[in-house]
Design a protein around this motif. Sequence first.
Motif, PDB file in Angstrom:
ATOM      1  N   ILE A   1       0.884  -1.208   0.083  1.00 36.55           N
ATOM      2  CA  ILE A   1      -0.035   0.080  -0.061  1.00 36.55           C
ATOM      3  C   ILE A   1       0.736   1.185  -0.144  1.00 36.55           C
ATOM      4  O   ILE A   1       0.585   2.042  -0.727  1.00 36.55           O
ATOM      5  CB  ILE A   1      -0.940   0.116   1.253  1.00 36.55           C
ATOM      6  CG1 ILE A   1      -1.825  -1.214   1.111  1.00 36.55           C
ATOM      7  CG2 ILE A   1      -1.691   1.308   1.439  1.00 36.55           C
ATOM      8  CD1 ILE A   1      -2.863  -1.357   0.052  1.00 36.55           C
TER       9      ILE A   1
ATOM     10  N   PHE B   1       0.897   4.278  -2.765  1.00 37.30           N
ATOM     11  CA  PHE B   1       0.797   5.753  -2.496  1.00 37.30           C
ATOM     12  C   PHE B   1       2.049   6.727  -2.946  1.00 37.30           C
ATOM     13  O   PHE B   1       1.679   7.529  -3.651  1.00 37.30           O
ATOM     14  CB  PHE B   1       0.686   6.131  -0.911  1.00 37.30           C
ATOM     15  CG  PHE B   1      -0.536   5.963  -0.386  1.00 37.30           C
ATOM     16  CD1 PHE B   1      -1.437   4.894  -0.243  1.00 37.30           C
ATOM     17  CD2 PHE B   1      -1.127   7.171   0.020  1.00 37.30           C
ATOM     18  CE1 PHE B   1      -2.660   4.966   0.505  1.00 37.30           C
ATOM     19  CE2 PHE B   1      -2.417   7.060   0.633  1.00 37.30           C
ATOM     20  CZ  PHE B   1      -3.230   6.161   0.678  1.00 37.30           C
TER      21      PHE B   1
ATOM     22  N   ARG C   1       2.280   3.131   7.441  1.00 36.88           N
ATOM     23  CA  ARG C   1       1.130   3.640   7.070  1.00 36.88           C
ATOM     24  C   ARG C   1       1.219   5.142   6.204  1.00 36.88           C
ATOM     25  O   ARG C   1       1.554   5.666   7.175  1.00 36.88           O
ATOM     26  CB  ARG C   1       0.398   3.835   8.286  1.00 36.88           C
ATOM     27  CG  ARG C   1       0.107   2.467   8.815  1.00 36.88           C
ATOM     28  CD  ARG C   1      -0.835   2.541  10.196  1.00 36.88           C
ATOM     29  NE  ARG C   1      -0.891   1.240  10.738  1.00 36.88           N
ATOM     30  CZ  ARG C   1      -2.156   0.504  10.626  1.00 36.88           C
ATOM     31  NH1 ARG C   1      -2.871   0.954   9.791  1.00 36.88           N
ATOM     32  NH2 ARG C   1      -2.324  -0.774  11.152  1.00 36.88           N
TER      33      ARG C   1
HETATM   34  C1  S3P Z   1      -5.933   4.104   4.956  1.00 38.09           C
HETATM   35  C2  S3P Z   1      -6.004   2.991   5.804  1.00 38.09           C
HETATM   36  C3  S3P Z   1      -5.152   1.775   5.448  1.00 38.09           C
HETATM   37  C4  S3P Z   1      -4.760   1.736   4.084  1.00 38.09           C
HETATM   38  C5  S3P Z   1      -4.293   2.943   3.506  1.00 38.09           C
HETATM   39  C6  S3P Z   1      -4.960   4.176   4.095  1.00 38.09           C
HETATM   40  C7  S3P Z   1      -6.513   5.319   5.496  1.00 38.09           C
HETATM   41  O1  S3P Z   1      -5.945   0.576   5.924  1.00 38.09           O
HETATM   42  O2  S3P Z   1      -6.057   1.431   3.251  1.00 38.09           O
HETATM   43  O3  S3P Z   1      -3.201   3.092   4.333  1.00 38.09           O
HETATM   44  O4  S3P Z   1      -6.764   6.292   4.703  1.00 38.09           O
HETATM   45  O5  S3P Z   1      -7.011   5.495   6.844  1.00 38.09           O
HETATM   46  P1  S3P Z   1      -6.257   0.201   7.469  1.00 38.09           P
HETATM   47  O6  S3P Z   1      -7.264   0.798   8.134  1.00 38.09           O
HETATM   48  O7  S3P Z   1      -6.738  -1.393   7.197  1.00 38.09           O
HETATM   49  O8  S3P Z   1      -4.849   0.315   8.333  1.00 38.09           O
END
Ligand code: S3P
Length: 175
Positions: free
Chosen positions: A45, A49, A122
Amino acid sequence: MKKKIVLIGYMGSGKSTIGKALATIFKIPFIDLDSEIIKLEKKSIDNIFNESGELYFRKIEHECLKNILNTLDLSVISLGGGTPCYYDTIEILNSDDKVYTVFLKASINTLSERLFKEIKNRPKINHLKNKKLLTDFIRKHLFERNYYYNKSNYIINTDNKSVSKVASQIKSHLT
Ligand code: S3P
């Protein structure tokens, strides 16, 4: 239980952990949206990004979810923290009579404690240098996102509850 259970909530709210527990209880498949996106894109992820930007991520996230909803029958699906806040996702979910949306609510403190330990991978929060900045960020972010989260069919407070307690409470609400 004749519905797809869709778990909604902020990062660190326990969507995947509680999702797996629920899937075991109901003996149905568990699908984690982030993991499906990683499989599809063959990238983390974080890399999606960094290389393609958040807008691209939001687009494939939305498409991937629609695809899962159209192809899968009974299952537990955990969304990403931002999924219900983009496009018309929450409306699509709530207008589908085979879907039951559950918001896993956790306090800012709980989220901050959990997320500070795993902030690195994250992309939305990895720029925050200390816990105070993280807590302030979560407070503001939740203020925006709660509008969408609160549209869920069922809202459950998860603070100070074990995974099995939360899962069994959702189960008894559903059956
Ligand atoms: C995000 C949450 C992440 C993932 C990405 C963006 C967000 O998922 O989709 O990093 O915008 O809150 P999780 O909630 O499973 O960590």
